[in-house]
Design a protein around this motif. Structure first.
Motif, mmCIF file in Angstrom:
data_model
loop_
_atom_site.group_PDB
_atom_site.id
_atom_site.type_symbol
_atom_site.label_atom_id
_atom_site.label_comp_id
_atom_site.label_asym_id
_atom_site.label_seq_id
_atom_site.Cartn_x
_atom_site.Cartn_y
_atom_site.Cartn_z
ATOM 1 N N GLY A 1 0.823 -1.208 0.000
ATOM 2 C CA GLY A 1 0.000 0.000 0.000
ATOM 3 C C GLY A 1 0.856 1.257 0.000
ATOM 4 N N PRO A 2 0.225 2.426 0.006
ATOM 5 C CA PRO A 2 -1.228 2.650 -0.066
ATOM 6 C C PRO A 2 -1.809 2.261 -1.428
ATOM 7 N N PHE A 3 -3.071 1.906 -1.413
ATOM 8 C CA PHE A 3 -3.733 1.438 -2.624
ATOM 9 C C PHE A 3 -4.497 2.594 -3.263
ATOM 10 N N HIS A 4 -4.360 2.726 -4.575
ATOM 11 C CA HIS A 4 -4.926 3.862 -5.308
ATOM 12 C C HIS A 4 -6.174 3.389 -6.054
ATOM 13 N N GLN A 5 -7.328 3.659 -5.472
ATOM 14 C CA GLN A 5 -8.592 3.214 -6.049
ATOM 15 C C GLN A 5 -8.933 4.032 -7.284
ATOM 16 N N ARG A 6 -9.551 3.369 -8.252
ATOM 17 C CA ARG A 6 -9.930 4.041 -9.504
ATOM 18 C C ARG A 6 -11.427 4.300 -9.602
ATOM 19 N N ALA A 7 -12.248 3.413 -9.073
ATOM 20 C CA ALA A 7 -13.707 3.552 -9.204
ATOM 21 C C ALA A 7 -14.201 4.733 -8.368
ATOM 22 N N PRO A 8 -15.169 5.512 -8.859
ATOM 23 C CA PRO A 8 -15.681 6.662 -8.090
ATOM 24 C C PRO A 8 -16.225 6.279 -6.722
ATOM 25 N N SER A 9 -16.919 5.141 -6.636
ATOM 26 C CA SER A 9 -17.472 4.733 -5.345
ATOM 27 C C SER A 9 -16.362 4.435 -4.338
ATOM 28 N N LYS A 10 -15.258 3.853 -4.813
ATOM 29 C CA LYS A 10 -14.141 3.536 -3.927
ATOM 30 C C LYS A 10 -13.379 4.795 -3.516
ATOM 31 N N ILE A 11 -13.258 5.768 -4.431
ATOM 32 C CA ILE A 11 -12.596 7.031 -4.090
ATOM 33 C C ILE A 11 -13.417 7.781 -3.051
ATOM 34 N N GLY B 1 -8.169 4.898 -15.376
ATOM 35 C CA GLY B 1 -8.305 3.461 -15.547
ATOM 36 C C GLY B 1 -9.647 2.860 -15.183
ATOM 37 N N TRP B 2 -10.636 3.677 -14.791
ATOM 38 C CA TRP B 2 -11.969 3.132 -14.526
ATOM 39 C C TRP B 2 -12.635 2.849 -15.864
ATOM 40 N N LYS B 3 -13.091 1.607 -16.076
ATOM 41 C CA LYS B 3 -13.503 1.158 -17.400
ATOM 42 C C LYS B 3 -15.013 1.070 -17.590
ATOM 43 N N HIS B 4 -15.791 1.526 -16.637
ATOM 44 C CA HIS B 4 -17.235 1.272 -16.691
ATOM 45 C C HIS B 4 -18.068 2.541 -16.816
ATOM 46 N N GLN B 5 -17.479 3.630 -17.287
ATOM 47 C CA GLN B 5 -18.245 4.873 -17.396
ATOM 48 C C GLN B 5 -19.366 4.741 -18.427
ATOM 49 N N GLU B 6 -19.072 4.147 -19.583
ATOM 50 C CA GLU B 6 -20.098 3.976 -20.614
ATOM 51 C C GLU B 6 -21.185 3.008 -20.159
ATOM 52 N N LEU B 7 -20.798 1.945 -19.467
ATOM 53 C CA LEU B 7 -21.779 0.981 -18.971
ATOM 54 C C LEU B 7 -22.739 1.637 -17.978
ATOM 55 N N ILE B 8 -22.193 2.414 -17.049
ATOM 56 C CA ILE B 8 -23.037 3.075 -16.046
ATOM 57 C C ILE B 8 -23.979 4.081 -16.700
ATOM 58 N N SER B 9 -23.467 4.838 -17.690
ATOM 59 C CA SER B 9 -24.323 5.818 -18.367
ATOM 60 C C SER B 9 -25.445 5.119 -19.131
ATOM 61 N N ARG B 10 -25.163 3.956 -19.713
ATOM 62 C CA ARG B 10 -26.204 3.218 -20.434
ATOM 63 C C ARG B 10 -27.257 2.671 -19.474
ATOM 64 N N LEU B 11 -26.812 2.107 -18.358
ATOM 65 C CA LEU B 11 -27.756 1.588 -17.365
ATOM 66 C C LEU B 11 -28.579 2.714 -16.744
ATOM 67 N N GLU B 12 -27.954 3.882 -16.533
ATOM 68 C CA GLU B 12 -28.685 5.023 -15.983
ATOM 69 C C GLU B 12 -29.746 5.516 -16.963
ATOM 70 N N GLY B 13 -29.432 5.481 -18.255
ATOM 71 C CA GLY B 13 -30.419 5.870 -19.252
ATOM 72 C C GLY B 13 -31.639 4.964 -19.223
ATOM 73 N N GLN B 14 -31.406 3.646 -19.085
ATOM 74 C CA GLN B 14 -32.522 2.701 -18.996
ATOM 75 C C GLN B 14 -33.329 2.928 -17.721
ATOM 76 N N ARG B 15 -32.638 3.211 -16.622
ATOM 77 C CA ARG B 15 -33.341 3.434 -15.350
ATOM 78 C C ARG B 15 -34.206 4.685 -15.422
ATOM 79 N N LYS B 16 -33.707 5.740 -16.066
ATOM 80 C CA LYS B 16 -34.455 6.990 -16.130
ATOM 81 C C LYS B 16 -35.730 6.839 -16.953
ATOM 82 N N VAL B 17 -35.679 5.992 -17.991
ATOM 83 C CA VAL B 17 -36.887 5.737 -18.785
ATOM 84 C C VAL B 17 -37.952 5.065 -17.928
#
Length: 233
Positions: free
Chosen positions: A101-111, A178-194
């Motif tokens: 360590g220290p460990f450097h988190q990439r995901a927004p939830s982990k930061i 290095g967070w690789k799921h931004q497009e996935l989250i935006s797509r899932l959020e679009g479906q949820r908003k509908v």
């Protein structure tokens, strides 16, 4: 001899104790949080540091908190400035063995989780128990998409940051490192908003029909007296 200095410093004369101001009361939002079993906070549009400090205090007070849409948390300063700060943070490591360590988190939830951890005495039993009451998510996963979500006015960017100041999103910073799921989250959020919009329209239509039906209903004089006695007149 004056031996007043021998007295314990926490003992004060009655006159002094009476004149001391009362401890500051908690805000209305904080008071409301402590009486709910679990609070779901929508992080969109909140400033990272202000949100983290308020949540850390509530966790230490025993409140269970769920943070959703952590990728939409705002940070004051430009994205370039945040990028420089995170790059400097990435350089910090154990010289003999970086895996320690220290460990450097990439995901927004982990930061966001790590930011809150820095405001909690997490190495004590009390602090560890407080962190166990916290959950952080990107997007709004089930079942929290069906629960009432709250905001914290004291941490909102529109109320705390001057309009001409620069700001950036935590999700954009994570994507650069290095967070690789931004497009996935935006797509899932679009479906949820509908789905959420369809549910809201159905709810509004049901409420209107109920109000219209209630106006058409005629109540007898006896029933009206009973309603007035119960406070429903």
């Amino acid at each position: 001899l004056n031996r007043s200095w021998l007295k314990p410093f926490w003992l004060k004369p009655a006159s002094v104790q009476d004149s001391t101001p009362a401890p500051p009361q908690r805000s209305a939002f904080a008071a409301a949080m402590s009486f709910a079993k679990q609070i779901v906070v929508d992080c969109r549009g909140h400033l990272l540091g202000r949100l983290s400090s308020i949540i850390a205090k509530e966790l230490l007070n025993g409140q269970q908190v769920v943070l959703v849409r952590s990728e939409d948390v705002n940070m004051s300063g430009s994205l370039y400035r945040a990028k420089l700060k995170y790059a400097n943070f990435k350089r910090k490591k154990t010289n003999s063995n970086p895996r320690h360590g220290p460990f450097h988190q990439r995901a927004p939830s982990k930061i966001l989780w790590r930011t809150i951890r820095g405001m909690v005495p997490h190495k004590t039993a009390r602090g560890a128990a407080a962190l166990d009451r916290l959950k952080c998510f990107e997007g709004i996963p089930h079942p929290f998409d069906r629960k009432k979500r709250m905001v914290i006015p004291a941490a909102l960017k529109v109320l705390r940051l001057r309009p001409e100041r620069k700001f950036c999103k935590l999700g954009d910073l994570s994507n650069l490192f290095g967070w690789k799921h931004q497009e996935l989250i935006s797509r899932l959020e679009g479906q949820r908003k509908v789905k959420s919009e369809a549910f809201h329209k159905k709810k509004v239509a049901t409420q209107r029909s109920q109000k219209a039906t209630a106006k058409k209903v005629k109540v007898s004089a006896e029933d009206q007296k009973v309603l007035e006695g119960a406070g429903f007149a």
